[in-house]
Motif scaffolding. Structure first.
Motif, PDB file in Angstrom:
ATOM      1  N   CYS A 154       0.842  -1.193   0.000  1.00 47.50           N
ATOM      2  CA  CYS A 154       0.000   0.000   0.000  1.00 47.50           C
ATOM      3  C   CYS A 154       0.874   1.240   0.000  1.00 47.50           C
ATOM      4  CB  CYS A 154      -0.889   0.027   1.245  1.00 47.50           C
ATOM      5  SG  CYS A 154      -2.091  -1.276   1.265  1.00 47.50           S
ATOM      6  N   GLY A 155       0.444   2.213  -0.756  1.00 49.60           N
ATOM      7  CA  GLY A 155       1.164   3.471  -0.762  1.00 49.60           C
ATOM      8  C   GLY A 155       0.743   4.346   0.399  1.00 49.60           C
ATOM      9  N   VAL A 156       1.449   5.439   0.574  1.00 46.10           N
ATOM     10  CA  VAL A 156       1.164   6.368   1.657  1.00 46.10           C
ATOM     11  C   VAL A 156      -0.261   6.914   1.577  1.00 46.10           C
ATOM     12  CG1 VAL A 156       1.844   8.591   2.672  1.00 46.10           C
ATOM     13  CG2 VAL A 156       3.587   6.952   1.963  1.00 46.10           C
ATOM     14  N   PRO A 157      -0.767   7.268   0.368  1.00 49.31           N
ATOM     15  CA  PRO A 157      -2.147   7.772   0.315  1.00 49.31           C
ATOM     16  C   PRO A 157      -3.180   6.745   0.788  1.00 49.31           C
ATOM     17  CG  PRO A 157      -1.007   8.248  -1.742  1.00 49.31           C
ATOM     18  CD  PRO A 157      -0.120   7.346  -0.936  1.00 49.31           C
ATOM     19  N   VAL A 158      -2.971   5.473   0.480  1.00 49.21           N
ATOM     20  CA  VAL A 158      -3.913   4.432   0.905  1.00 49.21           C
ATOM     21  C   VAL A 158      -3.885   4.287   2.421  1.00 49.21           C
ATOM     22  CG1 VAL A 158      -4.452   1.966   0.782  1.00 49.21           C
ATOM     23  CG2 VAL A 158      -3.775   3.189  -1.280  1.00 49.21           C
ATOM     24  N   LEU A 159      -2.697   4.297   3.000  1.00 51.23           N
ATOM     25  CA  LEU A 159      -2.587   4.190   4.459  1.00 51.23           C
ATOM     26  C   LEU A 159      -3.217   5.392   5.151  1.00 51.23           C
ATOM     27  CD1 LEU A 159       1.021   2.755   4.875  1.00 51.23           C
ATOM     28  CD2 LEU A 159      -1.159   1.553   5.040  1.00 51.23           C
ATOM     29  N   ALA A 160      -3.032   6.581   4.599  1.00 53.07           N
ATOM     30  CA  ALA A 160      -3.651   7.777   5.179  1.00 53.07           C
ATOM     31  C   ALA A 160      -5.169   7.687   5.095  1.00 53.07           C
ATOM     32  CB  ALA A 160      -3.149   9.030   4.458  1.00 53.07           C
ATOM     33  N   LEU A 161      -5.672   7.157   3.986  1.00 56.50           N
ATOM     34  CA  LEU A 161      -7.117   6.983   3.827  1.00 56.50           C
ATOM     35  C   LEU A 161      -7.658   5.966   4.829  1.00 56.50           C
ATOM     36  CD1 LEU A 161      -9.477   7.887   2.067  1.00 56.50           C
ATOM     37  CD2 LEU A 161      -8.998   5.949   0.569  1.00 56.50           C
ATOM     38  N   CYS A 162      -6.927   4.870   5.034  1.00 56.85           N
ATOM     39  CA  CYS A 162      -7.331   3.844   6.012  1.00 56.85           C
ATOM     40  C   CYS A 162      -7.334   4.411   7.426  1.00 56.85           C
ATOM     41  CB  CYS A 162      -6.397   2.640   5.944  1.00 56.85           C
ATOM     42  SG  CYS A 162      -6.561   1.675   4.435  1.00 56.85           S
ATOM     43  N   ARG A 163      -6.310   5.169   7.763  1.00 57.91           N
ATOM     44  CA  ARG A 163      -6.219   5.785   9.096  1.00 57.91           C
ATOM     45  C   ARG A 163      -7.385   6.749   9.310  1.00 57.91           C
ATOM     46  NH1 ARG A 163      -1.486   7.811   8.548  1.00 57.91           N
ATOM     47  NH2 ARG A 163      -0.409   5.991   9.347  1.00 57.91           N
ATOM     48  N   ALA A 191     -10.491   6.497  12.080  1.00 55.63           N
ATOM     49  CA  ALA A 191     -10.839   7.583  13.005  1.00 55.63           C
ATOM     50  C   ALA A 191     -12.311   7.969  12.846  1.00 55.63           C
ATOM     51  CB  ALA A 191      -9.936   8.788  12.768  1.00 55.63           C
ATOM     52  N   ASP A 192     -12.787   8.013  11.597  1.00 55.84           N
ATOM     53  CA  ASP A 192     -14.203   8.319  11.355  1.00 55.84           C
ATOM     54  C   ASP A 192     -15.100   7.252  11.970  1.00 55.84           C
ATOM     55  OD1 ASP A 192     -13.465  10.579   9.959  1.00 55.84           O
ATOM     56  OD2 ASP A 192     -13.773   9.682   7.972  1.00 55.84           O
ATOM     57  N   THR A 209     -11.220   9.438  25.765  1.00 53.68           N
ATOM     58  CA  THR A 209     -10.369   9.706  24.611  1.00 53.68           C
ATOM     59  C   THR A 209     -10.540   8.557  23.631  1.00 53.68           C
ATOM     60  OG1 THR A 209      -8.457   8.594  25.594  1.00 53.68           O
ATOM     61  CG2 THR A 209      -8.616  10.969  25.916  1.00 53.68           C
ATOM     62  N   GLY A 210     -10.295   8.843  22.373  1.00 57.24           N
ATOM     63  CA  GLY A 210     -10.342   7.816  21.339  1.00 57.24           C
ATOM     64  C   GLY A 210      -8.969   7.686  20.720  1.00 57.24           C
ATOM     65  N   LEU A 211      -8.626   6.472  20.367  1.00 59.82           N
ATOM     66  CA  LEU A 211      -7.305   6.211  19.805  1.00 59.82           C
ATOM     67  C   LEU A 211      -7.431   5.175  18.708  1.00 59.82           C
ATOM     68  CD1 LEU A 211      -4.195   6.591  20.092  1.00 59.82           C
ATOM     69  CD2 LEU A 211      -4.251   4.718  21.751  1.00 59.82           C
ATOM     70  N   THR A 212      -6.869   5.463  17.542  1.00 62.25           N
ATOM     71  CA  THR A 212      -6.808   4.462  16.477  1.00 62.25           C
ATOM     72  C   THR A 212      -5.370   3.973  16.382  1.00 62.25           C
ATOM     73  OG1 THR A 212      -6.468   6.155  14.785  1.00 62.25           O
ATOM     74  CG2 THR A 212      -8.729   5.435  15.158  1.00 62.25           C
ATOM     75  N   VAL A 213      -5.213   2.657  16.269  1.00 57.53           N
ATOM     76  CA  VAL A 213      -3.890   2.048  16.256  1.00 57.53           C
ATOM     77  C   VAL A 213      -3.814   1.077  15.076  1.00 57.53           C
ATOM     78  CG1 VAL A 213      -2.265   0.616  17.546  1.00 57.53           C
ATOM     79  CG2 VAL A 213      -3.773   2.173  18.766  1.00 57.53           C
ATOM     80  N   ARG A 214      -2.755   1.173  14.299  1.00 56.44           N
ATOM     81  CA  ARG A 214      -2.570   0.248  13.194  1.00 56.44           C
ATOM     82  C   ARG A 214      -2.009  -1.064  13.731  1.00 56.44           C
ATOM     83  NH1 ARG A 214       1.280   0.740   7.861  1.00 56.44           N
ATOM     84  NH2 ARG A 214       0.553  -1.205   6.929  1.00 56.44           N
ATOM     85  N   GLY A 215      -2.712  -2.155  13.470  1.00 57.77           N
ATOM     86  CA  GLY A 215      -2.270  -3.473  13.900  1.00 57.77           C
ATOM     87  C   GLY A 215      -3.451  -4.366  14.195  1.00 57.77           C
ATOM     88  N   THR A 216      -3.173  -5.564  14.637  1.00 58.10           N
ATOM     89  CA  THR A 216      -4.243  -6.475  15.008  1.00 58.10           C
ATOM     90  C   THR A 216      -4.839  -6.023  16.341  1.00 58.10           C
ATOM     91  OG1 THR A 216      -2.740  -7.962  16.164  1.00 58.10           O
ATOM     92  CG2 THR A 216      -3.165  -8.442  13.831  1.00 58.10           C
ATOM     93  N   ALA A 217      -6.075  -6.388  16.570  1.00 60.07           N
ATOM     94  CA  ALA A 217      -6.788  -5.901  17.754  1.00 60.07           C
ATOM     95  C   ALA A 217      -6.072  -6.277  19.052  1.00 60.07           C
ATOM     96  CB  ALA A 217      -8.214  -6.426  17.752  1.00 60.07           C
ATOM     97  N   GLY A 218      -5.711  -7.538  19.212  1.00 61.61           N
ATOM     98  CA  GLY A 218      -5.076  -7.990  20.446  1.00 61.61           C
ATOM     99  C   GLY A 218      -3.759  -7.285  20.714  1.00 61.61           C
ATOM    100  N   ALA A 219      -2.910  -7.222  19.716  1.00 64.18           N
ATOM    101  CA  ALA A 219      -1.601  -6.583  19.880  1.00 64.18           C
ATOM    102  C   ALA A 219      -1.760  -5.084  20.154  1.00 64.18           C
ATOM    103  CB  ALA A 219      -0.745  -6.812  18.644  1.00 64.18           C
TER     104      ALA A 219
END
Length: 148
Positions: free
Chosen positions: A30-39, A43-44, A64-74
């Motif tokens: 994935c390119g940077v634009p795709v990752l930014a779109l996923c992030r 958040a949305d 507070t809300g936090l989005t984290v890239r990775g699997t749910a457990g980790a």
């Protein structure tokens, strides 16, 4: 939420997300634009869930809300590093096929967390809801005369 209110601590809602494809191969595909779109989509989605949960009202605790890239457990284990934290996870439905293809987040968290973990069982109403949904949408009545 009640636990956070009793302890007088902040409640942190965490949404873990992965790039399309999910696994380690997605890191380079994935390119940077795709990752930014996923992030941004993650958040949305977290905002939508929190808005639906509280219905526009102010939560009774600091949230507070936090989005984290990775699997749910980790992601959850990584966020709750302090031994004074309390990690709350839903046990979720665990049918045989689901167990085969998706590891249990609750089990992972219980095995790896550095803090106490509270697992919440699925609502007994969930099974009734799913049964009614299957019953109403499994087979739609079809009149063959309408196809002609």
């Amino acid at each position: 939420m009640t636990e956070a209110r009793l302890r007088r601590v902040e409640l942190c809602a965490v949404l873990a997300w992965q790039a399309p494809g999910g696994g380690p191969g997605s890191r380079t595909s994935c390119g940077v634009p795709v990752l930014a779109l996923c992030r941004s989509a993650a958040a949305d989605r977290l905002r939508e869930v929190l808005d639906a949960t509280f219905g526009g009202r102010t939560p009774p605790v600091t949230l507070t809300g936090l989005t984290v890239r990775g699997t749910a457990g980790a992601a959850l284990v990584d966020v709750a590093r302090d031994p004074d934290d309390l990690l709350v996870v839903g046990a979720g439905p665990r049918g045989p096929l689901r167990r085969l293809f998706r590891p249990s987040v609750a089990r992972y968290v219980l095995a790896h967390a550095a803090c106490p973990v509270l697992t919440v069982p699925p609502s007994p109403l969930r099974a009734e809801y799913e049964a009614a949904h299957r019953r109403n949408s499994w087979r739609l009545p079809l009149d063959v005369r309408e196809l002609a």
